[in-house]
Design a protein around this motif. Sequence first.
Motif, mmCIF file in Angstrom:
data_model
loop_
_atom_site.group_PDB
_atom_site.id
_atom_site.type_symbol
_atom_site.label_atom_id
_atom_site.label_comp_id
_atom_site.label_asym_id
_atom_site.label_seq_id
_atom_site.Cartn_x
_atom_site.Cartn_y
_atom_site.Cartn_z
ATOM 1 N N ASP A 1 0.895 -1.126 -0.008
ATOM 2 C CA ASP A 1 -0.071 -0.086 -0.184
ATOM 3 C C ASP A 1 0.842 1.378 0.112
ATOM 4 O OD1 ASP A 1 -2.458 -1.402 0.129
ATOM 5 O OD2 ASP A 1 -2.258 -1.670 2.238
ATOM 6 N N ILE A 2 2.243 1.322 -0.208
ATOM 7 C CA ILE A 2 3.067 2.178 0.000
ATOM 8 C C ILE A 2 3.777 2.460 -1.421
ATOM 9 C CG2 ILE A 2 5.220 3.031 0.835
ATOM 10 C CD1 ILE A 2 4.549 1.311 3.268
ATOM 11 N N THR A 3 3.792 3.953 -1.788
ATOM 12 C CA THR A 3 4.166 4.429 -3.250
ATOM 13 C C THR A 3 5.472 4.938 -2.875
ATOM 14 O OG1 THR A 3 1.941 4.815 -3.977
ATOM 15 C CG2 THR A 3 3.838 5.876 -5.165
ATOM 16 N N ILE A 4 6.479 4.721 -3.671
ATOM 17 C CA ILE A 4 7.895 5.046 -3.438
ATOM 18 C C ILE A 4 8.199 5.966 -4.786
ATOM 19 C CG2 ILE A 4 10.349 4.526 -3.329
ATOM 20 C CD1 ILE A 4 9.180 1.561 -2.028
ATOM 21 N N THR A 5 8.727 7.007 -4.706
ATOM 22 C CA THR A 5 9.187 7.824 -5.924
ATOM 23 C C THR A 5 10.558 8.357 -5.665
ATOM 24 O OG1 THR A 5 6.781 8.600 -6.198
ATOM 25 C CG2 THR A 5 8.550 9.898 -7.271
#
Length: 304
Positions: free
Chosen positions: A8-12
Motif C-alpha cells: 500500500d506504499i508508493t515510492i518515488t
Amino acid sequence: MDTIVLGDITITRIREYFGPVEMAPDTFFPDSPKEVWDDNEPWLAPHFLNAGTRIVNSAIQTWLLRSEGKTILVDTGVGNHKERPYSPVWSHLDTDFLAGLARAGVAPEDVDIVINTHLHVDHVGWNTYLDGRNWVPTFPRATYLLPKDDFDFWNPANGHTPLLGRGNQNVFEDSVAPVHAAGQTLLWENSHRIDAGLRLDAAPGHTPGSCVLTLESGPDRAVFVGDMLHSPVQILEPDTNSCFCEDQAGARATRRKVLGWAADHNALLIPAHLGGHGAVEVARAGDTFAVKGWAPFAPYTEQG
C-alpha cells in the motif's frame, strides 16, 4: 519510471545529483579488492563507475514515500547554498531539487515526516533553506525523525572527533540545529514505528546513529539502508567499507545482517546513493551475496 508501488506504499525517486564524486575505488573503498572492480567493470560502468577516468559515480537522491495518507521523505541530500569548506564537491550547490519534488506533486508544506538515516553532509542538506541570512526548515509542517545517537555525535558542543574529520563542518549548524530549534525534531533511539508498514531501526557502524527503514506492506518487503552501502561492489564483497565508516567492524556486521535479511525476505534493497536503477534485489552466494535483479526505476542518463 520514477515511481513504484510496494503493498500500500508508493515510492518515488527524487534526484538531486548524479555523477562523479572525485574518488577512485581505492580511495572510496580502501579495503576493496582491485580485481572485483576490474572483473565487474562491464556492468558497473557507467552507472556506478566511469570506465575512462576510473572515478566512482554516485547519486544524491531522496526517496518520497506515500503511506497511510502521509508524505514522507527519506534523506534530504546536500541542499543549496551550503558552505562546505572540506567537502568542496557539495559546496554552494544550486539544484532544482524542490522543482523535482513539485513535479512529483509535493510542495514543502505537504511533507509530514522527514527521515534522516544519519547526519552526514549529503543526507540532511534540504532539511533547511536559506531565507535571507537565516537557515530555516524547508518543510514547515514536518516532523524530522533524527537518530539521537547521531544527533549527539555530530553536535559540536559534545566535542567528538569523527573519522570524517572536518568533512561535516557546518552541517549540524545549518541543517540540523535550525529544525531542532524550531521544535520540529523527534530524537529516537533503538527503534521507532512510523505506521503499520514502516519502522526505523538502529543500524550503527557507518555512523553511531545510522539506521535503516524497513517497509513491510502486504506481500512486499523493502529496506532503505542509507549509507550501509554506496556501491553494488559491497554486495559482492560485504566486508568492504567506505572510507567514511566510523566503526569499521560495526559497519561490516550491520551490512552482513541487513543483506542477509533482504536476501531471506526477498526484500528490495534501497541505498541512498546508487545510480542506475537505484535499488536492487540480492541473493545469498555462499559467504557473500549477489545481485538478483534491479528495481524498475529508470536509470539517470545525464550527469549533474
